[in-house]
Motif scaffolding. Structure first.
Motif, PDB file in Angstrom:
ATOM      1  N   MET A  50      44.009  33.342  35.030  1.00 35.15           N
ATOM      2  CA  MET A  50      44.022  32.195  35.948  1.00 35.15           C
ATOM      3  C   MET A  50      43.322  32.536  37.262  1.00 35.15           C
ATOM      4  N   HIS A  51      42.364  33.464  37.216  1.00 39.64           N
ATOM      5  CA  HIS A  51      41.702  33.905  38.438  1.00 39.64           C
ATOM      6  C   HIS A  51      40.856  32.817  39.079  1.00 39.64           C
ATOM      7  N   LEU A  52      40.344  31.867  38.296  1.00 38.67           N
ATOM      8  CA  LEU A  52      39.567  30.777  38.882  1.00 38.67           C
ATOM      9  C   LEU A  52      40.439  29.908  39.787  1.00 38.67           C
ATOM     10  N   VAL A  53      41.610  29.543  39.292  1.00 35.07           N
ATOM     11  CA  VAL A  53      42.525  28.693  40.073  1.00 35.07           C
ATOM     12  C   VAL A  53      43.011  29.429  41.312  1.00 35.07           C
ATOM     13  N   GLY A  95      43.034  37.035  42.890  1.00 38.17           N
ATOM     14  CA  GLY A  95      42.078  36.293  42.069  1.00 38.17           C
ATOM     15  C   GLY A  95      40.718  36.966  42.045  1.00 38.17           C
ATOM     16  N   LEU A  96      40.282  37.501  43.181  1.00 34.98           N
ATOM     17  CA  LEU A  96      39.023  38.244  43.228  1.00 34.98           C
ATOM     18  C   LEU A  96      39.110  39.523  42.396  1.00 34.98           C
ATOM     19  N   ALA A  97      40.250  40.178  42.441  1.00 31.27           N
ATOM     20  CA  ALA A  97      40.411  41.404  41.669  1.00 31.27           C
ATOM     21  C   ALA A  97      40.416  41.137  40.159  1.00 31.27           C
ATOM     22  N   HIS A  98      40.866  39.944  39.752  1.00 26.88           N
ATOM     23  CA  HIS A  98      40.925  39.615  38.325  1.00 26.88           C
ATOM     24  C   HIS A  98      39.653  38.986  37.798  1.00 26.88           C
ATOM     25  N   GLY A  99      38.686  38.679  38.643  1.00 25.37           N
ATOM     26  CA  GLY A  99      37.440  38.109  38.131  1.00 25.37           C
ATOM     27  C   GLY A  99      36.711  37.215  39.107  1.00 25.37           C
TER      28      GLY A  99
END
Length: 107
Positions: A50-53, A95-99
């Motif tokens: 859910m990194h985009l959200v 979120g940045l760390a996940h993608g």
């Protein structure tokens, strides 16, 4: 009836934020929106996919929080804005760390 009471979805929260006794509807709504968007960013950052959200909500939450801090009138509004800013920052960074906000689109 000019003195009709205003009952909206955030009427009770706005009443608590007006500690100086005067209404500040715009400032209150910025503080509440910052807290809600920050909470969305922080909650969605728990899941890797859910990194985009969480990234986009974090960016929006930081922008809302910056504006809320600039126009806030009462201490209660600033308190909510700082909580929302912190949650938005956590959501953005995780979120940045996940993608990141463009994960999979650019690369």
């Amino acid at each position: 009836m000019a003195q009709a009471a205003h009952h909206g979805p955030f009427a009770f929260a706005e009443h608590l934020l007006n500690i100086d006794g005067r209404p500040h509807p715009v400032e209150n709504r910025y503080a509440i929106a910052t807290l809600l968007v920050g909470a969305v960013a922080a909650i969605f950052s728990i899941w890797n996919n859910m990194h985009l959200v969480s990234s986009w909500a974090g960016l929006v939450g930081i922008a809302l929080g910056a504006r809320a801090q600039m126009i806030s009138v009462t201490t209660a509004q600033r308190f909510l804005a700082v909580l929302g800013l912190g949650a938005a920052g956590v959501g953005l960074y995780l979120g940045l760390a996940h993608g990141g906000p463009f994960g999979g689109v650019l690369g």
